[in-house]
Write an enzyme that holds these catalytic residues in place. Structure first.
Site, short mmCIF file in Angstrom:
data_model
loop_
_atom_site.label_atom_id
_atom_site.label_comp_id
_atom_site.label_asym_id
_atom_site.label_seq_id
_atom_site.Cartn_x
_atom_site.Cartn_y
_atom_site.Cartn_z
N ASP A 235 -4.88 3.68 -3.00
CA ASP A 235 -3.43 4.23 -2.76
C ASP A 235 -3.07 5.28 -3.91
OD1 ASP A 235 -3.23 2.12 -1.01
OD2 ASP A 235 -2.46 0.59 -2.29
N TYR B 135 -0.77 -14.63 2.00
CA TYR B 135 0.42 -13.87 2.19
C TYR B 135 1.43 -14.61 3.15
CZ TYR B 135 -2.53 -9.54 1.68
OH TYR B 135 -3.23 -8.57 0.85
N ASP C 180 0.79 -1.38 -0.04
CA ASP C 180 0.08 -0.08 0.11
C ASP C 180 0.71 1.34 -0.03
OD1 ASP C 180 0.69 -0.32 2.77
OD2 ASP C 180 -0.79 0.68 3.41
#
Ligand code: AMP
Length: 311
Positions: A259, A102, A31
């Site tokens: 973002d 992740y 991000d």
């Protein structure tokens, strides 16, 4: 004019996406890095954009540094830690639906604030400091306190400190720690840029007014609440403005919409101080980003020219 520095603090990860036939394509994203990317694409050349994170000493860390550098983003503040590696995530695609896996629990970036002198040096070197709820979530509690103390010093010194709460419950040990630390992040900032759906889901806000009120009460001076295709609400020095999103023919991929909005908004706001005009510009950039695949859309596809928008 002497160079001014925009500093973004957080974690950039290795990204693996499906390339067909069981092959994976490698990229880099995260991000705060995405926001640095769009700030770099939109800011004039007399601004430097730097990324502050920690990486390891492996080949993948070297590649990431080379990529960041090639993107025109400064890497001199990045901490390199022996024996560590970057975090990694994979975008899975099943029946057109995306999901994410992740591997970041032990990433080098988790130690980005472990050396208080380096944090101080980085923050002191900047004119604008940008960080997020994800930046705070990945840090050990005492390191988050170190970072927030430096952020508060920057705010007290009159710097523009910008925070996107970017709420990701699974990164936090508990809801309690998440609420307390995100509130502390907002309290330490001048400008807070939340996404309304996150705030509604995780702080229970029943309206955009409630989100604005909560962050104002904490001490944030200015607020930009993003609300996807429903546009943004600005509250700058108490003055309210609504800026609609741009119409998009076909939304292809909303990754990094928020973002990119933040990076584009800040680039304009820093140049002109005109928040509604900056939000209109950012809505245009974000509309192009959601019309393309991937987190990082190249400058040539953003409708910019020479670091500034044509219009
Ligand atoms: P979000 O973080 O989802 O609120 O999105 C950030 C910004 O991206 C919004 O303020 C819009 O400017 C833009 N955006 C997101 N989704 C869309 C969409 N479906 N159509 C047009 N713009 C969008």
């Amino acid at each position: 004019m002497s160079a001014r520095r925009f500093l973004s603090i957080g974690e950039c990860m290795v990204e693996l996406s499906q390339a067909g036939d069981g092959l994976l394509r490698k990229g880099f994203a995260g991000d705060t890095f995405n926001t640095a990317w769009y700030a770099r694409a939109c800011l004039a050349a007399d601004w430097s954009v730097d990324y502050f994170t920690a990486l390891g000493d492996d080949a993948m860390s070297d590649e990431m540094v080379a990529f960041i550098d090639k993107s025109g983003i400064g890497t001199s503040l990045i901490r390199r830690i022996r024996g560590r590696t970057p975090g990694l995530y994979m975008i899975n695609l099943k029946d057109g639906e995306r999901s994410f896996s992740y591997w970041r629990d032990n990433s080098a970036a988790r130690s980005l604030a472990a050396d208080p002198d380096r944090v101080r040096e980085a923050v002191e070197s900047a004119d604008v400091v940008y960080f997020s709820g994800i930046t705070l979530a990945i840090l050990p509690r005492e390191d988050a306190a170190t970072l927030l103390a430096e952020i508060r010093r920057a705010k007290a010194a009159g710097k523009l400190v910008v925070f996107d709460p970017n709420i990701r419950p699974r990164l936090w040990a508990s809801y309690d720690v998440m609420h307390t630390t995100i509130s502390e992040g907002a309290r330490s900032s001048v400008l807070v840029m939340p996404s309304f759906d996150d705030e509604a889901a995780h702080f229970g806000d029943d309206s955009i007014d409630a989100t604005i009120h909560r962050y104002k009460a904490l001490g944030a001076v200015n607020i930009v609440v993003k609300n996807g295709a429903d546009g943004v609400r600005l509250n700058f020095a108490g003055e309210e403005t609504f800026v609609p999103a741009e119409k998009v023919k076909k939304v292809v991929d909303t990754t990094s919409a928020g973002d990119s909005f933040n990076g584009a908004f800040l680039s304009r706001y820093l140049e002109t101080g005109d928040a509604p005009a900056a939000a209109r510009f950012a809505a245009g950039v974000a509309a192009r980003v959601v019309s393309e695949h991937g987190a990082l859309v190249v400058k040539e596809k953003l409708g910019l020219s020479g670091g500034r928008a044509r219009a």
